[in-house]
Design a protein around this motif. Structure first.
Motif, PDB file in Angstrom:
ATOM      1  N   ALA A  14     -14.904   7.530  -3.789  1.00 50.54           N
ATOM      2  CA  ALA A  14     -14.079   8.159  -4.819  1.00 50.54           C
ATOM      3  C   ALA A  14     -13.389   9.424  -4.317  1.00 50.54           C
ATOM      4  CB  ALA A  14     -14.934   8.492  -6.045  1.00 50.54           C
ATOM      5  N   ALA A  15     -13.991  10.094  -3.359  1.00 45.78           N
ATOM      6  CA  ALA A  15     -13.400  11.329  -2.831  1.00 45.78           C
ATOM      7  C   ALA A  15     -12.306  11.057  -1.809  1.00 45.78           C
ATOM      8  CB  ALA A  15     -14.485  12.205  -2.202  1.00 45.78           C
ATOM      9  N   GLU A  16     -12.126   9.789  -1.429  1.00 44.17           N
ATOM     10  CA  GLU A  16     -11.110   9.436  -0.423  1.00 44.17           C
ATOM     11  C   GLU A  16     -10.027   8.544  -1.022  1.00 44.17           C
ATOM     12  OE1 GLU A  16     -14.624   8.785   0.667  1.00 44.17           O
ATOM     13  OE2 GLU A  16     -14.500  10.944   1.042  1.00 44.17           O
ATOM     14  N   LEU A  17      -9.784   8.650  -2.307  1.00 42.52           N
ATOM     15  CA  LEU A  17      -8.825   7.751  -2.963  1.00 42.52           C
ATOM     16  C   LEU A  17      -7.415   7.881  -2.411  1.00 42.52           C
ATOM     17  CD1 LEU A  17      -9.911   7.974  -6.717  1.00 42.52           C
ATOM     18  CD2 LEU A  17     -10.349   6.127  -5.095  1.00 42.52           C
ATOM     19  N   GLU A  18      -7.065   9.039  -1.875  1.00 41.49           N
ATOM     20  CA  GLU A  18      -5.716   9.217  -1.357  1.00 41.49           C
ATOM     21  C   GLU A  18      -5.409   8.228  -0.226  1.00 41.49           C
ATOM     22  OE1 GLU A  18      -2.739  12.874  -0.022  1.00 41.49           O
ATOM     23  OE2 GLU A  18      -4.894  13.209  -0.215  1.00 41.49           O
ATOM     24  N   GLN A  19      -6.441   7.738   0.440  1.00 40.13           N
ATOM     25  CA  GLN A  19      -6.242   6.768   1.512  1.00 40.13           C
ATOM     26  C   GLN A  19      -5.709   5.430   0.993  1.00 40.13           C
ATOM     27  OE1 GLN A  19      -9.787   6.443   3.901  1.00 40.13           O
ATOM     28  NE2 GLN A  19      -9.973   8.650   4.176  1.00 40.13           N
ATOM     29  N   LEU A  20      -5.778   5.222  -0.324  1.00 39.30           N
ATOM     30  CA  LEU A  20      -5.257   3.995  -0.913  1.00 39.30           C
ATOM     31  C   LEU A  20      -3.742   4.027  -1.089  1.00 39.30           C
ATOM     32  CD1 LEU A  20      -7.846   3.419  -3.796  1.00 39.30           C
ATOM     33  CD2 LEU A  20      -7.770   2.245  -1.590  1.00 39.30           C
ATOM     34  N   THR A  21      -3.109   5.147  -0.817  1.00 40.39           N
ATOM     35  CA  THR A  21      -1.682   5.296  -1.087  1.00 40.39           C
ATOM     36  C   THR A  21      -0.822   4.192  -0.475  1.00 40.39           C
ATOM     37  OG1 THR A  21      -1.933   7.696  -1.283  1.00 40.39           O
ATOM     38  CG2 THR A  21       0.294   6.858  -0.957  1.00 40.39           C
ATOM     39  N   PRO A  22      -0.975   3.859   0.833  1.00 37.07           N
ATOM     40  CA  PRO A  22      -0.127   2.797   1.390  1.00 37.07           C
ATOM     41  C   PRO A  22      -0.322   1.461   0.687  1.00 37.07           C
ATOM     42  CG  PRO A  22      -1.148   4.079   3.145  1.00 37.07           C
ATOM     43  CD  PRO A  22      -1.816   4.496   1.872  1.00 37.07           C
ATOM     44  N   SER A  23      -1.567   1.106   0.383  1.00 38.42           N
ATOM     45  CA  SER A  23      -1.835  -0.172  -0.283  1.00 38.42           C
ATOM     46  C   SER A  23      -1.298  -0.171  -1.707  1.00 38.42           C
ATOM     47  CB  SER A  23      -3.335  -0.457  -0.293  1.00 38.42           C
ATOM     48  OG  SER A  23      -3.823  -0.615   1.024  1.00 38.42           O
ATOM     49  N   ALA A  24      -1.482   0.934  -2.428  1.00 37.51           N
ATOM     50  CA  ALA A  24      -0.970   1.026  -3.801  1.00 37.51           C
ATOM     51  C   ALA A  24       0.544   0.928  -3.810  1.00 37.51           C
ATOM     52  CB  ALA A  24      -1.421   2.336  -4.438  1.00 37.51           C
ATOM     53  N   SER A  25       1.187   1.584  -2.857  1.00 39.40           N
ATOM     54  CA  SER A  25       2.640   1.518  -2.755  1.00 39.40           C
ATOM     55  C   SER A  25       3.099   0.102  -2.435  1.00 39.40           C
ATOM     56  CB  SER A  25       3.130   2.491  -1.674  1.00 39.40           C
ATOM     57  OG  SER A  25       4.527   2.435  -1.534  1.00 39.40           O
ATOM     58  N   ALA A  26       2.352  -0.600  -1.573  1.00 39.02           N
ATOM     59  CA  ALA A  26       2.696  -1.980  -1.223  1.00 39.02           C
ATOM     60  C   ALA A  26       2.619  -2.896  -2.438  1.00 39.02           C
ATOM     61  CB  ALA A  26       1.766  -2.482  -0.115  1.00 39.02           C
ATOM     62  N   VAL A  27       1.625  -2.660  -3.308  1.00 42.16           N
ATOM     63  CA  VAL A  27       1.504  -3.461  -4.534  1.00 42.16           C
ATOM     64  C   VAL A  27       2.775  -3.333  -5.373  1.00 42.16           C
ATOM     65  CG1 VAL A  27       0.301  -3.624  -6.743  1.00 42.16           C
ATOM     66  CG2 VAL A  27      -1.015  -3.389  -4.637  1.00 42.16           C
ATOM     67  N   VAL A  28       3.253  -2.106  -5.543  1.00 43.21           N
ATOM     68  CA  VAL A  28       4.448  -1.877  -6.351  1.00 43.21           C
ATOM     69  C   VAL A  28       5.667  -2.532  -5.706  1.00 43.21           C
ATOM     70  CG1 VAL A  28       5.958  -0.139  -7.373  1.00 43.21           C
ATOM     71  CG2 VAL A  28       3.498   0.283  -7.238  1.00 43.21           C
ATOM     72  N   ARG A  29       5.813  -2.358  -4.399  1.00 42.82           N
ATOM     73  CA  ARG A  29       6.959  -2.950  -3.694  1.00 42.82           C
ATOM     74  C   ARG A  29       6.983  -4.469  -3.842  1.00 42.82           C
ATOM     75  NH1 ARG A  29       9.312   0.137   0.688  1.00 42.82           N
ATOM     76  NH2 ARG A  29       8.449   2.245   0.798  1.00 42.82           N
ATOM     77  N   LEU A  30       5.828  -5.081  -3.658  1.00 49.41           N
ATOM     78  CA  LEU A  30       5.755  -6.537  -3.740  1.00 49.41           C
ATOM     79  C   LEU A  30       6.113  -7.034  -5.137  1.00 49.41           C
ATOM     80  CD1 LEU A  30       2.539  -7.150  -1.628  1.00 49.41           C
ATOM     81  CD2 LEU A  30       4.828  -7.995  -1.087  1.00 49.41           C
ATOM     82  N   LEU A  31       5.591  -6.383  -6.155  1.00 49.80           N
ATOM     83  CA  LEU A  31       5.849  -6.818  -7.523  1.00 49.80           C
ATOM     84  C   LEU A  31       7.276  -6.508  -7.964  1.00 49.80           C
ATOM     85  CD1 LEU A  31       2.432  -5.919  -9.167  1.00 49.80           C
ATOM     86  CD2 LEU A  31       3.337  -8.194  -8.695  1.00 49.80           C
ATOM     87  N   ALA A  32       7.911  -5.546  -7.284  1.00 49.05           N
ATOM     88  CA  ALA A  32       9.313  -5.244  -7.576  1.00 49.05           C
ATOM     89  C   ALA A  32      10.248  -6.106  -6.741  1.00 49.05           C
ATOM     90  CB  ALA A  32       9.596  -3.771  -7.312  1.00 49.05           C
ATOM     91  N   GLY A  33       9.669  -6.923  -5.850  1.00 50.54           N
ATOM     92  CA  GLY A  33      10.488  -7.782  -5.014  1.00 50.54           C
ATOM     93  C   GLY A  33      11.164  -7.049  -3.885  1.00 50.54           C
ATOM     94  N   ALA A  34      10.652  -5.854  -3.544  1.00 50.33           N
ATOM     95  CA  ALA A  34      11.240  -5.068  -2.466  1.00 50.33           C
ATOM     96  C   ALA A  34      10.497  -5.352  -1.170  1.00 50.33           C
ATOM     97  CB  ALA A  34      11.159  -3.579  -2.791  1.00 50.33           C
ATOM     98  N   PRO A  35      11.196  -5.275  -0.022  1.00 56.02           N
ATOM     99  CA  PRO A  35      10.513  -5.505   1.257  1.00 56.02           C
ATOM    100  C   PRO A  35       9.529  -4.395   1.554  1.00 56.02           C
ATOM    101  CG  PRO A  35      12.739  -4.700   1.627  1.00 56.02           C
ATOM    102  CD  PRO A  35      12.620  -4.986   0.154  1.00 56.02           C
TER     103      PRO A  35
END
Length: 211
Positions: free
Chosen positions: A175-196
């Protein structure tokens, strides 16, 4: 004696409510919601049980208000981190990084909030959906400024995916290292928005990061 509707009385009431929410956060984060008692909360807050019941119907109502308040604080961080003028992909990644760092700053509280909300039945589900919709609306407002890119359904799916990533990290004791999820969280949004997905190095941008 001040009348109940006087400014001083309102200030005192708001202060008591804030102290009770802070006390709920501290006690429940340390003991878990099940083991938390109203007696422990009012002792921590330095108020009476009568004062507690003037603000909240029961322990769960106090917890749900805390969940809303903590979520609203994280959403403010998200909104304030938007870098207007940059491509939406960069805006979302930067804002999500700030959001996850905000959550990671209180790992015990965030663990308790994210886990316990699932155990509060229909009321908990309603408040959780309310909070997720606020986050989905943020994504729609940020991403669709130049035209429709992300649909409302995909925005909700993106928020659900990110929350699941957070829950998995919490379950792993990260829980103290949640910031490390940023690339994966961003990838989720990109994929669902249909962006490369981001690839290679971008001019005036950060180097490639694994997702």
């Amino acid at each position: 004696m001040k009348p109940k509707n006087s400014p001083d009385a309102d200030d005192a009431s708001n202060e008591h409510r804030a102290r009770l929410l802070q006390a709920m956060a501290q006690v429940a984060a340390a003991q878990g919601l099940t083991a938390t008692s109203i007696a422990a909360v009012v002792a921590e807050a330095g108020v009476s049980k009568r004062t507690f019941y003037e603000h909240f119907a029961d322990k769960d109502a106090c917890f749900l208000e805390l969940y809303r308040a903590a979520s609203a604080s994280a959403l403010r961080t998200l909104r304030e981190s938007v870098q207007v003028g940059r491509p939406w992909q960069d805006q979302v990644e930067h804002a999500l990084g700030a959001y996850l760092a905000h959550l990671a700053a209180g790992p015990q509280l965030i663990r308790m909030l994210f886990v316990e909300i699932h155990h509060l039945g229909p009321e908990g589900a309603t408040v959780r959906r309310e909070v997720m919709q606020h986050l989905a609306n943020f994504m729609l407002e940020t991403i669709n400024t130049q035209g429709p890119v992300l649909t409302p359904t995909m925005a909700v799916a993106a928020v659900g995916g990110i929350h699941e990533l957070v829950l998995q990290a919490i379950e792993r004791g990260e829980a103290a290292e949640l910031e490390q999820l940023t690339p994966s969280a961003s990838a989720v949004v990109r994929l669902l928005a249909g962006a490369p997905l981001a690839s290679g190095k971008k001019k005036n941008g950060p180097p490639k990061r694994a997702v």
